[in-house]
Enzyme design. Sequence first.
Site, PDB file in Angstrom:
ATOM      1  N   GLU A 190      -3.050  -1.552  -2.514  1.00 31.52           N
ATOM      2  CA  GLU A 190      -3.309  -1.448  -3.957  1.00 31.52           C
ATOM      3  C   GLU A 190      -2.876  -0.078  -4.487  1.00 31.52           C
ATOM      4  O   GLU A 190      -2.359   0.034  -5.601  1.00 31.52           O
ATOM      5  CB  GLU A 190      -4.789  -1.700  -4.241  1.00 31.52           C
ATOM      6  CG  GLU A 190      -5.164  -3.162  -3.978  1.00 31.52           C
ATOM      7  CD  GLU A 190      -6.663  -3.394  -3.920  1.00 31.52           C
ATOM      8  OE1 GLU A 190      -7.344  -2.710  -3.128  1.00 31.52           O
ATOM      9  OE2 GLU A 190      -7.164  -4.252  -4.659  1.00 31.52           O
ATOM     10  N   GLY A 244      -7.088  -1.438  -0.072  1.00 28.38           N
ATOM     11  CA  GLY A 244      -6.936  -0.413  -1.106  1.00 28.38           C
ATOM     12  C   GLY A 244      -5.677   0.422  -0.912  1.00 28.38           C
ATOM     13  O   GLY A 244      -5.166   1.010  -1.874  1.00 28.38           O
ATOM     14  N   ALA A 267      -9.647   0.924   1.698  1.00 20.35           N
ATOM     15  CA  ALA A 267     -10.822   1.703   1.311  1.00 20.35           C
ATOM     16  C   ALA A 267     -11.669   1.935   2.558  1.00 20.35           C
ATOM     17  O   ALA A 267     -11.585   1.164   3.526  1.00 20.35           O
ATOM     18  CB  ALA A 267     -11.613   0.942   0.255  1.00 20.35           C
ATOM     19  N   GLU A 320      -9.130  -8.095   2.735  1.00 18.53           N
ATOM     20  CA  GLU A 320     -10.536  -8.028   2.310  1.00 18.53           C
ATOM     21  C   GLU A 320     -11.307  -9.311   2.586  1.00 18.53           C
ATOM     22  O   GLU A 320     -12.510  -9.282   2.819  1.00 18.53           O
ATOM     23  CB  GLU A 320     -10.622  -7.679   0.812  1.00 18.53           C
ATOM     24  CG  GLU A 320     -10.230  -6.254   0.455  1.00 18.53           C
ATOM     25  CD  GLU A 320      -8.748  -6.062   0.175  1.00 18.53           C
ATOM     26  OE1 GLU A 320      -7.933  -6.938   0.553  1.00 18.53           O
ATOM     27  OE2 GLU A 320      -8.395  -5.025  -0.424  1.00 18.53           O
TER      28      GLU A 320
HETATM   29  N1  CAA Z   1     -12.287   2.131   6.785  1.00 18.05           N
HETATM   30  C1  CAA Z   1     -12.904   2.961   7.643  1.00 18.05           C
HETATM   31  N2  CAA Z   1     -12.429   3.235   8.884  1.00 18.05           N
HETATM   32  C2  CAA Z   1     -11.282   2.633   9.262  1.00 18.05           C
HETATM   33  C3  CAA Z   1     -10.594   1.754   8.412  1.00 18.05           C
HETATM   34  C4  CAA Z   1     -11.131   1.507   7.115  1.00 18.05           C
HETATM   35  N3  CAA Z   1     -10.521   0.727   6.220  1.00 18.05           N
HETATM   36  N4  CAA Z   1      -9.501   1.300   9.073  1.00 18.05           N
HETATM   37  C5  CAA Z   1      -9.513   1.889  10.281  1.00 18.05           C
HETATM   38  N5  CAA Z   1     -10.584   2.700  10.404  1.00 18.05           N
HETATM   39  C6  CAA Z   1     -10.982   3.517  11.541  1.00 18.05           C
HETATM   40  C7  CAA Z   1     -11.546   2.656  12.652  1.00 18.05           C
HETATM   41  O1  CAA Z   1     -12.915   2.364  12.413  1.00 18.05           O
HETATM   42  C8  CAA Z   1     -11.324   3.540  13.838  1.00 18.05           C
HETATM   43  O2  CAA Z   1     -12.309   4.543  13.861  1.00 18.05           O
HETATM   44  P1  CAA Z   1     -13.141   4.839  15.234  1.00 18.05           P
HETATM   45  O3  CAA Z   1     -12.093   5.369  16.182  1.00 18.05           O
HETATM   46  O4  CAA Z   1     -14.123   5.856  14.798  1.00 18.05           O
HETATM   47  O5  CAA Z   1     -13.708   3.536  15.664  1.00 18.05           O
HETATM   48  C9  CAA Z   1      -9.990   4.221  13.532  1.00 18.05           C
HETATM   49  O6  CAA Z   1      -9.823   4.113  12.125  1.00 18.05           O
HETATM   50  C10 CAA Z   1      -8.802   3.545  14.186  1.00 18.05           C
HETATM   51  O7  CAA Z   1      -8.840   2.179  13.844  1.00 18.05           O
HETATM   52  P2  CAA Z   1      -8.737   0.984  14.938  1.00 18.05           P
HETATM   53  O8  CAA Z   1      -9.338   1.417  16.224  1.00 18.05           O
HETATM   54  O9  CAA Z   1      -9.288  -0.246  14.307  1.00 18.05           O
HETATM   55  O10 CAA Z   1      -7.142   0.900  15.089  1.00 18.05           O
HETATM   56  P3  CAA Z   1      -6.277  -0.363  15.514  1.00 18.05           P
HETATM   57  O11 CAA Z   1      -4.894   0.173  15.692  1.00 18.05           O
HETATM   58  O12 CAA Z   1      -6.917  -1.130  16.621  1.00 18.05           O
HETATM   59  O13 CAA Z   1      -6.294  -1.330  14.216  1.00 18.05           O
HETATM   60  C11 CAA Z   1      -6.135  -1.832  11.851  1.00 18.05           C
HETATM   61  C12 CAA Z   1      -5.708  -0.922  13.023  1.00 18.05           C
HETATM   62  C13 CAA Z   1      -5.569  -3.235  12.062  1.00 18.05           C
HETATM   63  C14 CAA Z   1      -5.565  -1.227  10.572  1.00 18.05           C
HETATM   64  C15 CAA Z   1      -7.685  -1.909  11.802  1.00 18.05           C
HETATM   65  O14 CAA Z   1      -8.199  -0.581  11.835  1.00 18.05           O
HETATM   66  C16 CAA Z   1      -8.223  -2.575  10.565  1.00 18.05           C
HETATM   67  O15 CAA Z   1      -8.220  -3.791  10.477  1.00 18.05           O
HETATM   68  N6  CAA Z   1      -8.733  -1.767   9.596  1.00 18.05           N
HETATM   69  C17 CAA Z   1      -9.385  -2.286   8.411  1.00 18.05           C
HETATM   70  C18 CAA Z   1      -8.378  -2.856   7.411  1.00 18.05           C
HETATM   71  C19 CAA Z   1      -9.101  -3.415   6.203  1.00 18.05           C
HETATM   72  O16 CAA Z   1      -9.869  -4.349   6.308  1.00 18.05           O
HETATM   73  N7  CAA Z   1      -8.849  -2.843   5.012  1.00 18.05           N
HETATM   74  C20 CAA Z   1      -9.471  -3.265   3.767  1.00 18.05           C
HETATM   75  C21 CAA Z   1     -10.631  -2.360   3.442  1.00 18.05           C
HETATM   76  S1  CAA Z   1     -11.594  -2.925   2.060  1.00 18.05           S
HETATM   77  C22 CAA Z   1     -10.737  -2.450   0.687  1.00 18.05           C
HETATM   78  O17 CAA Z   1      -9.704  -1.811   0.774  1.00 18.05           O
HETATM   79  C23 CAA Z   1     -11.356  -2.844  -0.639  1.00 18.05           C
HETATM   80  C24 CAA Z   1     -10.505  -2.580  -1.857  1.00 18.05           C
HETATM   81  O18 CAA Z   1      -9.785  -3.432  -2.286  1.00 18.05           O
HETATM   82  C25 CAA Z   1     -10.617  -1.321  -2.574  1.00 18.05           C
END
Ligand code: CAA
Length: 259
Positions: free
Chosen positions: A113, A110, A67, A133
Amino acid sequence: MSESYANLLVRQEGRVGIVQLHRPQALNALSGDLMDELIRALQAFDADDSIGCIVVTGSEKAFAAGADIKQMAGASVVEMMSSPFIGYWDAVQKVSKPIVAAVSGYCLGGGCELAMTCDLIVASDTAQFGQPEINLGIIPGAGGTQRLTRAVGKSVAMDMVLTGRRISAQEALAFGLVSRVFPAQSFLDDSIALAAEIADKAPVALRVAKEAVNRAFESTLAEGVLFERRAFNLLFATEDQKEGMAAFVEKRKPDWKGK
Ligand code: CAA
């Protein structure tokens, strides 16, 4: 399909409808707009008789990184409770045609999911699945604690949900989260070929089969078996059942009518 989308690429190959999540700047993070478009695209394919099976996929690097954290970061509990956002996953589950989640790269939160809400998951050998999460001070909110546990069992689900660790495609295959792993180079073609094989089957039987398997998650064994028996008997009212069995006896390919 005539509608155009800001966050999706949508196309049709034969009887397969392909929805590609396309928000590359955010690793396909699932914003409200993206999910709204996804549901509209899925519903359009569901209503289209020329489609037998749907593929939901992302990019080579990310199916979806979860998400959209930036959208959720400042939300209050009341805003979260009144938001339609999580309901989009329920809407995916209401699609009656089979949906194959074709996963490459990150499939997190998400995104995982979403894949689990589809009917089966196939993966490229680069795929990584996770429910991270816990690292954000929350828990999975779109069915992750429930669907992951049903898919892989308690111990692996606890391990993933409590530590937030990511598992590889091969681990996901061993745990039963995915049904097949394809080489990265041919993965999308292989996934579409699998969907085409499904799309070629009798349409009414496909819908009923999907309903019956899903019933296993929602009922006792006795109720599920009763549902299956009723559904099985019902299919003898279809032209496709007559055609399928006649084709077998006559040693020819069936010509399904979807009736
Ligand atoms: N939401 C918003 N933006 C996201 C995102 C997310 N879930 N995942 C990645 N992005 C964005 C980053 O902020 C970044 O944007 P900027 O260039 O503007 O900074 C861009 O995508 C590229 O991401 P990274 O620079 O972080 O890329 P990376 O290759 O270094 O890492 C990754 C990749 C490991 C997937 C890392 O991006 C990450 O950990 N993302 C978050 C994963 C996460 O925590 N997901 C769970 C979300 S909560 C949820 O889903 C709740 C639910 O159950 C419904």
